[in-house]
Design a protein around this motif. Structure first.
Motif, PDB file in Angstrom:
ATOM      1  N   ALA A 135      11.048  74.715 -22.711  1.00  0.00           N
ATOM      2  CA  ALA A 135      10.737  75.766 -21.683  1.00  0.00           C
ATOM      3  C   ALA A 135      11.920  76.376 -21.117  1.00  0.00           C
ATOM      4  CB  ALA A 135       9.826  75.056 -20.535  1.00  0.00           C
ATOM      5  N   GLU A 136      12.996  75.453 -20.667  1.00  0.00           N
ATOM      6  CA  GLU A 136      14.207  76.173 -20.176  1.00  0.00           C
ATOM      7  C   GLU A 136      14.813  77.205 -21.301  1.00  0.00           C
ATOM      8  OE1 GLU A 136      16.834  72.784 -19.411  1.00  0.00           O
ATOM      9  OE2 GLU A 136      15.261  71.978 -17.781  1.00  0.00           O
ATOM     10  N   ASP A 137      14.752  76.941 -22.645  1.00  0.00           N
ATOM     11  CA  ASP A 137      15.384  77.787 -23.598  1.00  0.00           C
ATOM     12  C   ASP A 137      14.842  79.056 -23.560  1.00  0.00           C
ATOM     13  OD1 ASP A 137      17.067  75.629 -24.363  1.00  0.00           O
ATOM     14  OD2 ASP A 137      15.859  74.986 -25.968  1.00  0.00           O
ATOM     15  N   LEU A 138      13.322  78.727 -23.487  1.00  0.00           N
ATOM     16  CA  LEU A 138      12.500  80.133 -23.780  1.00  0.00           C
ATOM     17  C   LEU A 138      12.571  81.045 -22.594  1.00  0.00           C
ATOM     18  CD1 LEU A 138       9.163  78.921 -25.693  1.00  0.00           C
ATOM     19  CD2 LEU A 138      11.558  79.768 -26.635  1.00  0.00           C
ATOM     20  N   SER A 139      12.753  80.542 -21.332  1.00  0.00           N
ATOM     21  CA  SER A 139      12.784  81.130 -20.177  1.00  0.00           C
ATOM     22  C   SER A 139      14.293  82.165 -20.085  1.00  0.00           C
ATOM     23  CB  SER A 139      12.748  80.201 -18.813  1.00  0.00           C
ATOM     24  OG  SER A 139      11.509  79.732 -18.850  1.00  0.00           O
ATOM     25  N   ARG A 140      15.474  81.382 -20.522  1.00  0.00           N
ATOM     26  CA  ARG A 140      16.530  81.956 -20.599  1.00  0.00           C
ATOM     27  C   ARG A 140      16.311  83.236 -21.678  1.00  0.00           C
ATOM     28  NH1 ARG A 140      18.783  76.712 -20.162  1.00  0.00           N
ATOM     29  NH2 ARG A 140      18.863  76.752 -22.280  1.00  0.00           N
ATOM     30  N   ASP A 141      15.949  82.872 -22.687  1.00  0.00           N
ATOM     31  CA  ASP A 141      15.751  83.984 -23.834  1.00  0.00           C
ATOM     32  C   ASP A 141      15.071  85.054 -23.390  1.00  0.00           C
ATOM     33  OD1 ASP A 141      16.261  84.990 -26.708  1.00  0.00           O
ATOM     34  OD2 ASP A 141      14.019  84.897 -26.251  1.00  0.00           O
ATOM     35  N   TRP A 142      13.802  84.661 -22.672  1.00  0.00           N
ATOM     36  CA  TRP A 142      12.874  85.952 -22.276  1.00  0.00           C
ATOM     37  C   TRP A 142      13.655  86.747 -21.201  1.00  0.00           C
ATOM     38  CZ3 TRP A 142      10.603  88.152 -18.199  1.00  0.00           C
ATOM     39  CH2 TRP A 142       9.388  88.926 -18.183  1.00  0.00           C
ATOM     40  N   LYS A 143      14.360  86.401 -20.315  1.00  0.00           N
ATOM     41  CA  LYS A 143      15.104  87.022 -19.328  1.00  0.00           C
ATOM     42  C   LYS A 143      16.131  88.100 -20.022  1.00  0.00           C
ATOM     43  CE  LYS A 143      14.708  83.620 -15.661  1.00  0.00           C
ATOM     44  NZ  LYS A 143      15.407  82.602 -14.831  1.00  0.00           N
ATOM     45  N   VAL A 144      16.960  87.496 -21.003  1.00  0.00           N
ATOM     46  CA  VAL A 144      17.643  88.389 -21.820  1.00  0.00           C
ATOM     47  C   VAL A 144      16.975  89.515 -22.444  1.00  0.00           C
ATOM     48  CG1 VAL A 144      19.701  88.510 -23.637  1.00  0.00           C
ATOM     49  CG2 VAL A 144      19.464  86.456 -21.867  1.00  0.00           C
ATOM     50  N   ARG A 145      16.010  89.206 -23.189  1.00  0.00           N
ATOM     51  CA  ARG A 145      15.321  90.218 -23.889  1.00  0.00           C
ATOM     52  C   ARG A 145      14.409  91.136 -23.049  1.00  0.00           C
ATOM     53  NH1 ARG A 145      14.267  89.117 -29.380  1.00  0.00           N
ATOM     54  NH2 ARG A 145      14.927  87.129 -29.947  1.00  0.00           N
ATOM     55  N   PHE A 146      14.413  90.585 -21.791  1.00  0.00           N
ATOM     56  CA  PHE A 146      13.421  91.528 -20.914  1.00  0.00           C
ATOM     57  C   PHE A 146      14.388  92.374 -20.083  1.00  0.00           C
ATOM     58  CE2 PHE A 146      11.477  92.366 -16.695  1.00  0.00           C
ATOM     59  CZ  PHE A 146      10.574  92.846 -17.134  1.00  0.00           C
ATOM     60  N   SER A 147      15.673  92.012 -19.867  1.00  0.00           N
ATOM     61  CA  SER A 147      16.573  92.870 -19.318  1.00  0.00           C
ATOM     62  C   SER A 147      16.981  94.228 -20.208  1.00  0.00           C
ATOM     63  CB  SER A 147      17.872  92.253 -19.144  1.00  0.00           C
ATOM     64  OG  SER A 147      17.889  91.429 -18.034  1.00  0.00           O
TER      65      SER A 147
END
Length: 338
Positions: free
Chosen positions: A306-318
């Motif tokens: 969950a922590e991994d995917l949240s970090r990854d999503w924030k980068v992609r969303f930016s």
């Protein structure tokens, strides 16, 4: 041209991904639905959508595909209403084009290529589909689902020592028969819950199921979240490649382990707290036994995922925000060529 609504999102079905993305992107979400038969429903929703867009005149229109008809309509109206068009496309690309009736497959394929070519941006969930968008002369961007907020769970009471949930809708890509067969191979205290509207199940499936299978029917959100939270593992199963399942995101948000179909895209993204399966009854039964035995270990891994995917999503969303800002900064009259 006056535009009171710079960004709106239109969808013809209720979907968690659309709700999450619309909020994150600052869009006004318009969910248009109808209970009419399919042909009349498409006509009614097309009329509603056309009137809505003509009235609101958005600067940027976001739409969910499916519906492919909605995507086609949005592409056709784009030169008239002069909006930027961003299509959030799920994995419904080549999944129906090779099956009978062939004329429907051909139409689906032609409309798919048309909408990819005429949208300013098509959001997809993996690199394979992005490559397909490019092959069809479109512009793709990869953004998986944001982990949803799952804070409505009510306590779920079950008679089982071990509980598993197969999240389904009884669609053609779901190996529900194999899930029922796998339950027969497990002890009685392994309870397998199967969600979804049972009116859509194959005739005889419910009556032939063993006692340790529970068909929950369609559940309200609080009960659904409670069931997932009480599960030793959530079964995310499909026969379709290149499909990231909504239930997998939901399970990870609740720090629940996953039993996932052995597809490259699924296992590459959901890379912790997961037991793969080839969808066969024996493999599914073995995976559920392993999930029960390794429950605490897998729960901890799901939390890290969950922590991994949240970090990854924030980068992609930016990156997505920057791409949309670039689109919106260009002159509105300079529409992309067909």
């Amino acid at each position: 041209m006056h535009r009171d609504n710079p960004r709106i999102w239109v969808t013809w079905e209720r979907h968690r991904r659309s709700q999450e993305l619309a909020t994150a992107l600052g869009c006004d979400l318009h969910t248009l639905t109808s209970n009419l038969p399919y042909g009349l429903r498409v006509f009614a929703l097309s009329a509603k959508t056309t009137l809505l867009l003509s009235r609101l005149r958005p600067r940027t229109l976001f739409i969910q595909n499916p519906s492919l008809i909605l995507a086609t309509l949005a592409c056709c109206l784009r030169p008239l209403l002069r909006y930027r068009l961003v299509v959030d496309r799920h994995s419904n690309f080549i999944l129906r084009t090779l099956k009978p009736p062939r004329i429907l497959g051909w139409v689906f394929d032609r409309l798919s290529r048309f909408t990819n070519r005429h949208a300013d941006l098509t959001i997809v969930t993996n690199e394979v589909l992005k490559d397909l968008v490019s092959e069809w002369h479109g512009r793709g961007f990869v953004l998986q689902d944001k982990l949803p907020t799952m804070n409505q769970a009510e306590p779920w009471l079950s008679r089982g020592l071990h509980n598993f949930t197969f999240v389904g809708t009884f669609s053609a890509d779901e190996p529900v028969d194999n899930v029922v067969a796998a339950a027969r191979l497990l002890p009685d205290d392994y309870i397998v819950h199967i969600t979804g509207n049972t009116a859509l199940a194959k005739p005889g499936l419910l009556g032939d199921a063993p006692p340790n299978v529970v068909f929950t029917g369609y559940l309200p959100e609080s009960s659904y979240q409670g069931l997932l939270a009480a599960s030793d593992a959530v079964l995310g199963l499909t026969t379709r490649p290149h499909t990231l399942l909504c239930c997998a995101y939901e399970a990870v948000a609740l720090h629940r382990p996953l039993v996932l179909s052995d597809h490259e895209d699924l296992l590459a993204y959901f890379h912790r707290g997961v037991i793969p399966t080839d969808n066969s009854p024996a493999s599914l039964a073995a995976a559920m036994r392993e999930a029960a035995e390794r429950r605490d270990e897998l729960v901890a891994e799901a939390g890290m995922l969950a922590e991994d995917l949240s970090r990854d999503w924030k980068v992609r969303f930016s990156g997505l925000q920057a791409e949309i800002a670039r689109l919106e900064s260009t002159a509105q009259d300079a529409l992309s060529p067909a």
